[in-house]
Write a protein that holds these residues in place. Structure first.
Motif, PDB file in Angstrom:
ATOM      1  N   ASP A   1       0.811  -1.218   0.000  1.00 54.40           N
ATOM      2  CA  ASP A   1       0.000   0.000   0.000  1.00 54.40           C
ATOM      3  C   ASP A   1       0.843   1.265   0.000  1.00 54.40           C
ATOM      4  O   ASP A   1       0.302   2.368  -0.029  1.00 54.40           O
ATOM      5  CB  ASP A   1      -0.924   0.018   1.222  1.00 54.40           C
ATOM      6  CG  ASP A   1      -2.003  -1.049   1.133  1.00 54.40           C
ATOM      7  OD1 ASP A   1      -2.293  -1.496   0.002  1.00 54.40           O
ATOM      8  OD2 ASP A   1      -2.539  -1.442   2.177  1.00 54.40           O
ATOM      9  N   PHE A   2       2.150   1.103   0.054  1.00 49.14           N
ATOM     10  CA  PHE A   2       3.034   2.264   0.104  1.00 49.14           C
ATOM     11  C   PHE A   2       3.176   2.859  -1.291  1.00 49.14           C
ATOM     12  O   PHE A   2       3.506   2.175  -2.246  1.00 49.14           O
ATOM     13  CB  PHE A   2       4.406   1.865   0.646  1.00 49.14           C
ATOM     14  CG  PHE A   2       5.265   3.023   1.049  1.00 49.14           C
ATOM     15  CD1 PHE A   2       5.193   3.541   2.331  1.00 49.14           C
ATOM     16  CD2 PHE A   2       6.149   3.604   0.154  1.00 49.14           C
ATOM     17  CE1 PHE A   2       5.986   4.611   2.716  1.00 49.14           C
ATOM     18  CE2 PHE A   2       6.939   4.669   0.530  1.00 49.14           C
ATOM     19  CZ  PHE A   2       6.862   5.177   1.815  1.00 49.14           C
ATOM     20  N   LYS A   3       2.916   4.159  -1.397  1.00 50.39           N
ATOM     21  CA  LYS A   3       2.969   4.860  -2.683  1.00 50.39           C
ATOM     22  C   LYS A   3       4.094   5.890  -2.679  1.00 50.39           C
ATOM     23  O   LYS A   3       4.541   6.343  -1.625  1.00 50.39           O
ATOM     24  CB  LYS A   3       1.641   5.572  -2.966  1.00 50.39           C
ATOM     25  CG  LYS A   3       0.413   4.688  -2.822  1.00 50.39           C
ATOM     26  CD  LYS A   3       0.390   3.567  -3.850  1.00 50.39           C
ATOM     27  CE  LYS A   3      -0.890   2.720  -3.702  1.00 50.39           C
ATOM     28  NZ  LYS A   3      -0.899   1.564  -4.638  1.00 50.39           N
ATOM     29  N   LEU A   4       4.509   6.270  -3.887  1.00 47.49           N
ATOM     30  CA  LEU A   4       5.556   7.284  -3.996  1.00 47.49           C
ATOM     31  C   LEU A   4       5.124   8.595  -3.345  1.00 47.49           C
ATOM     32  O   LEU A   4       5.947   9.332  -2.794  1.00 47.49           O
ATOM     33  CB  LEU A   4       5.917   7.530  -5.467  1.00 47.49           C
ATOM     34  CG  LEU A   4       6.765   6.453  -6.144  1.00 47.49           C
ATOM     35  CD1 LEU A   4       6.963   6.786  -7.619  1.00 47.49           C
ATOM     36  CD2 LEU A   4       8.118   6.320  -5.442  1.00 47.49           C
ATOM     37  N   ARG A   5       3.830   8.894  -3.391  1.00 44.32           N
ATOM     38  CA  ARG A   5       3.361  10.145  -2.799  1.00 44.32           C
ATOM     39  C   ARG A   5       3.540  10.176  -1.282  1.00 44.32           C
ATOM     40  O   ARG A   5       3.484  11.243  -0.671  1.00 44.32           O
ATOM     41  CB  ARG A   5       1.886  10.382  -3.152  1.00 44.32           C
ATOM     42  CG  ARG A   5       0.917   9.360  -2.578  1.00 44.32           C
ATOM     43  CD  ARG A   5      -0.522   9.784  -2.859  1.00 44.32           C
ATOM     44  NE  ARG A   5      -1.484   8.799  -2.388  1.00 44.32           N
ATOM     45  CZ  ARG A   5      -1.956   7.802  -3.121  1.00 44.32           C
ATOM     46  NH1 ARG A   5      -1.557   7.655  -4.384  1.00 44.32           N
ATOM     47  NH2 ARG A   5      -2.842   6.952  -2.622  1.00 44.32           N
ATOM     48  N   ASN A   6       3.763   8.992  -0.679  1.00 44.83           N
ATOM     49  CA  ASN A   6       4.021   8.976   0.762  1.00 44.83           C
ATOM     50  C   ASN A   6       5.296   9.742   1.120  1.00 44.83           C
ATOM     51  O   ASN A   6       5.430  10.236   2.247  1.00 44.83           O
ATOM     52  CB  ASN A   6       4.118   7.539   1.278  1.00 44.83           C
ATOM     53  CG  ASN A   6       2.795   6.794   1.213  1.00 44.83           C
ATOM     54  OD1 ASN A   6       2.722   5.664   0.752  1.00 44.83           O
ATOM     55  ND2 ASN A   6       1.737   7.430   1.674  1.00 44.83           N
ATOM     56  N   PHE A   7       6.215   9.833   0.155  1.00 45.87           N
ATOM     57  CA  PHE A   7       7.446  10.579   0.408  1.00 45.87           C
ATOM     58  C   PHE A   7       7.185  12.073   0.561  1.00 45.87           C
ATOM     59  O   PHE A   7       8.040  12.797   1.079  1.00 45.87           O
ATOM     60  CB  PHE A   7       8.450  10.332  -0.722  1.00 45.87           C
ATOM     61  CG  PHE A   7       9.101   8.972  -0.667  1.00 45.87           C
ATOM     62  CD1 PHE A   7      10.096   8.694   0.259  1.00 45.87           C
ATOM     63  CD2 PHE A   7       8.715   7.969  -1.540  1.00 45.87           C
ATOM     64  CE1 PHE A   7      10.693   7.438   0.315  1.00 45.87           C
ATOM     65  CE2 PHE A   7       9.303   6.721  -1.493  1.00 45.87           C
ATOM     66  CZ  PHE A   7      10.292   6.451  -0.558  1.00 45.87           C
ATOM     67  N   LEU A   8       6.020  12.532   0.106  1.00 44.66           N
ATOM     68  CA  LEU A   8       5.670  13.942   0.278  1.00 44.66           C
ATOM     69  C   LEU A   8       5.588  14.316   1.749  1.00 44.66           C
ATOM     70  O   LEU A   8       5.724  15.491   2.110  1.00 44.66           O
ATOM     71  CB  LEU A   8       4.337  14.249  -0.407  1.00 44.66           C
ATOM     72  CG  LEU A   8       4.330  14.281  -1.933  1.00 44.66           C
ATOM     73  CD1 LEU A   8       2.908  14.478  -2.452  1.00 44.66           C
ATOM     74  CD2 LEU A   8       5.242  15.396  -2.446  1.00 44.66           C
ATOM     75  N   SER A   9       5.364  13.324   2.614  1.00 49.52           N
ATOM     76  CA  SER A   9       5.273  13.601   4.048  1.00 49.52           C
ATOM     77  C   SER A   9       6.583  14.134   4.608  1.00 49.52           C
ATOM     78  O   SER A   9       6.608  14.742   5.682  1.00 49.52           O
ATOM     79  CB  SER A   9       4.864  12.335   4.802  1.00 49.52           C
ATOM     80  OG  SER A   9       5.855  11.330   4.666  1.00 49.52           O
ATOM     81  N   LEU A  10       7.684  13.903   3.869  1.00 44.38           N
ATOM     82  CA  LEU A  10       8.981  14.397   4.336  1.00 44.38           C
ATOM     83  C   LEU A  10       9.098  15.909   4.191  1.00 44.38           C
ATOM     84  O   LEU A  10       9.929  16.539   4.860  1.00 44.38           O
ATOM     85  CB  LEU A  10      10.114  13.708   3.568  1.00 44.38           C
ATOM     86  CG  LEU A  10      10.270  12.204   3.830  1.00 44.38           C
ATOM     87  CD1 LEU A  10      11.391  11.638   2.976  1.00 44.38           C
ATOM     88  CD2 LEU A  10      10.538  11.934   5.311  1.00 44.38           C
TER      89      LEU A  10
END
Length: 233
Positions: A85-94
Motif C-alpha cells: 500500500d506504500f505509494k511514492l506520494r508517501n514521500f511527500l510527508s517528508l
C-alpha cells in the motif's frame, strides 16, 4: 477521526493555497508550543523527550535534526508494515517533516532566553505551551493535507490490525517514552525530560484540540446570511 471532523464542518476542503498556508502556520505554532514546553522544564511529550534526550547524547546534532531522523524511521516502518500500500506520494510527508524540523530549531533558538525559577511559573508556561501546541495541531488537522510520517505509521498499524486508533497511539507514545528512558539510563545515568509535565501534556493537548474544534464549530464556521459560497463541509 477526520471523517467525524468533516461531518462537524471543521476540516477545510476549499482553496488549496489557503489550506497550505494554514498547514504551514500550524507547523510553526506547534513547534513554538514544543519549544515553550521545553523551556518550562517540568517534562515534555514522549516524542520530544526522545529527540531532546538525543541532543544530550550527541550534542552536536540539533533536536530538529533528530526529529527529522525519527520521521524518516517512521516512514521506513510504514513501508515495512504495509509495503503493497506504500505509494511514492508517501514521500511527500517528508516535506512538512523537514519544515517542522527547521521551525523547531528556530523556535528553540528564539525561546532559549526563557529561564523560570518558580514552579508556579513553570507550570503556567507548560499549560500555555500545551494550548499553543494543540492550536498548531488543530490548524494542521483543519488544513487536511499531508500526514507526518509518525501519524502515517500509526494510521498504517490501525489499518493493518484493526485495533482502536487511540490504543495504538497510546502504545506508540509509551514506546517512545521507554526508549527515551532507556537511552537516558544507558548514556546519561538517568532519564531526562520525563516528568509530571509529560502526563500533563498527554492530558491537556487532546482536551485543547477538542475545545478548538468545539469553538470553531460553534463560532468560526458561521457564515453571513448573504454568503452563497460553498460550505467548508
Amino acid at each position: 477521526m477526520l471523517k467525524h471532523e468533516q461531518d462537524a464542518g471543521v476540516v477545510d476542503t476549499g482553496s488549496l493555497v489557503r489550506r497550505w498556508i494554514t498547514y504551514v502556520a500550524g507547523i510553526y505554532v506547534l513547534t513554538l508550543g514544543v519549544s515553550l514546553a521545553i523551556s518550562a522544564g517540568i517534562g515534555i511529550s514522549p516524542q520530544s523527550s526522545l529527540t531532546r534526550t538525543m541532543t544530550l547524547v550527541l550534542p552536536g546534532i540539533s533536536q530538529g535534526t533528530f526529529n527529522f531522523i525519527l520521521e524518516l524511521i517512521m516512514l521506513a516502518l510504514t513501508y515495512l508494515a504495509m509495503p503493497k500500500d506504500f505509494k511514492l506520494r508517501n514521500f511527500l510527508s517528508l516535506v512538512p517533516a523537514f519544515a517542522l524540523a527547521a521551525f523547531l530549531d528556530l523556535n528553540l533558538m528564539l525561546t532559549s532566553w526563557i529561564a523560570l525559577d518558580a514552579y508556579a511559573a513553570k507550570f503556567a508556561l507548560l499549560v500555555f505551551a500545551d494550548a499553543t501546541l494543540a492550536f498548531g495541531l488543530f490548524l494542521m488537522i483543519r488544513a487536511n493535507l499531508v500526514l507526518m510520517p509518525v501519524d502515517m505509521f500509526v494510521n498504517t498499524i490501525f489499518k493493518r490490525t484493526g485495533w482502536k486508533w487511540g490504543n495504538i497511539k497510546t502504545g506508540f507514545d509509551c514506546t517512545l517514552l521507554v526508549i527515551s528512558a532507556a537511552i537516558g539510563l544507558l548514556f546519561l545515568s538517568a532519564p531526562h525530560f520525563i516528568r509530571e509535565g509529560t502526563i500533563i501534556n498527554g492530558i491537556l493537548v487532546g482536551q485543547y484540540v477538542k475545545l478548538y474544534f468545539f469553538l470553531f464549530k460553534k463560532y468560526g464556521s458561521r457564515k453571513p446570511a448573504d454568503d452563497l459560497g460553498p460550505s467548508l463541509t
